[in-house]
Design an enzyme around this catalytic site. Structure first.
Site: not given
Length: 275
Positions: A82, A220
């Site tokens: 991700s 992230k």
């Protein structure tokens, strides 16, 4: 502490984010990315305290220097999982398949392993929630050929897409190292990627996590579950009143319960570095 020198003649240019022409996506990997690295073996204790194996790379955007913990692993490419949502967002905006961070994107209507993913949402919300089906819809809109073009243009890891447009960043063949990902985050932080200023500004805004005492943290996470061992990521940067320090961490992460260790280790190391 010692310098870990690289010998490729174009390494300094690459470390500073300068063009390297046809040498993007070199199969030899991140050994071509920096002329100077400093290994910090003393920071390995941050991993040992959490009982995990991993690596950490920080990139000083101002002077182009890397600090690395476990340089062999820092140079090893892993599936980005991700963390690729950073790049996916840039490509979505540049290709126009998503008009902005607030456009509502359908998740597809199928049952989801994460209950919170089972609804349509904007890219701003989807990246915060790490919504896989929303970004898979984005991937279908972009398509394999445009990914091949943009990954080479962005010099992103091995630039490999394969044919499974909904899974290539989750299962491979796409792979990138902590050193490469730290450098990529550093270039985004200063707006020096070969994409529009608008796209970079939007993506920076949706990656913002917290602001404390004039320091702003962006980042992230990611968790590659299709590999053995499973690998957890955290990538981002700190803006300390204009001084930019990018970083990327990955660890062996067999269980979701280990997820908080990514942030605690990285934050402990950043604190030790005065970032």
């Amino acid at each position: 502490m010692y310098k870990w020198g690289m010998q490729h003649p174009l390494t300094r240019r690459a470390a500073l984010g300068m063009p390297i022409g046809g040498l993007a996506c070199l199969a030899s990997g991140p050994g071509t990315l920096a002329a100077d690295m400093v290994e910090r073996a003393d920071l390995q204790t941050a991993f040992e305290k959490q009982g995990v194996t991993g690596t950490f790379a920080s990139y000083d955007v101002g002077d182009g220097r890397f600090l690395v913990v476990n340089p062999r692993r820092a140079s090893t490419r892993f599936v980005p999982a991700s963390t690729f949502k950073i790049t996916n967002s840039l490509i979505a905006l540049e290709t126009g398949v998503v008009k902005d961070e607030n456009e509502i994107i359908p998740f597809g209507g199928q049952p989801q392993q994460v209950k919170q993913w089972a609804r349509d949402m904007s890219m701003r919300e989807a990246i915060a929630m790490s919504n896989v089906p929303v970004y898979q819809e984005i991937a279908r809109r972009v398509g394999v050929e445009r990914y091949r073009y943009w990954l080479k243009r962005l010099d992103y890891g091995n630039c490999q897409v394969g044919e499974a447009v909904e899974r290539f960043w989750l299962d491979g063949p796409l792979a990138i190292s902590a050193i490469e990902l730290a450098r990529f985050a550093g270039r985004l932080s200063q707006g020096s990627l070969p994409v529009s200023e608008r796209s970079q500004t939007i993506v920076r805004s949706i990656l913002k996590l917290e602001e404390t005492n004039g320091r702003t943290l962006y980042g992230k996470t990611g968790w590659a579950t299709s590999t053995s061992p499973k690998v957890g990521w955290w990538t981002g940067w700190v803006d300390d009143r204009g001084k930019l320090t990018a970083f990327s961490l990955n660890i062996d992460m067999p269980r979701i319960e280990d997820a908080p260790k990514r942030l605690s280790i990285a934050k402990a190391i950043l604190a030790r570095l005065g970032v």
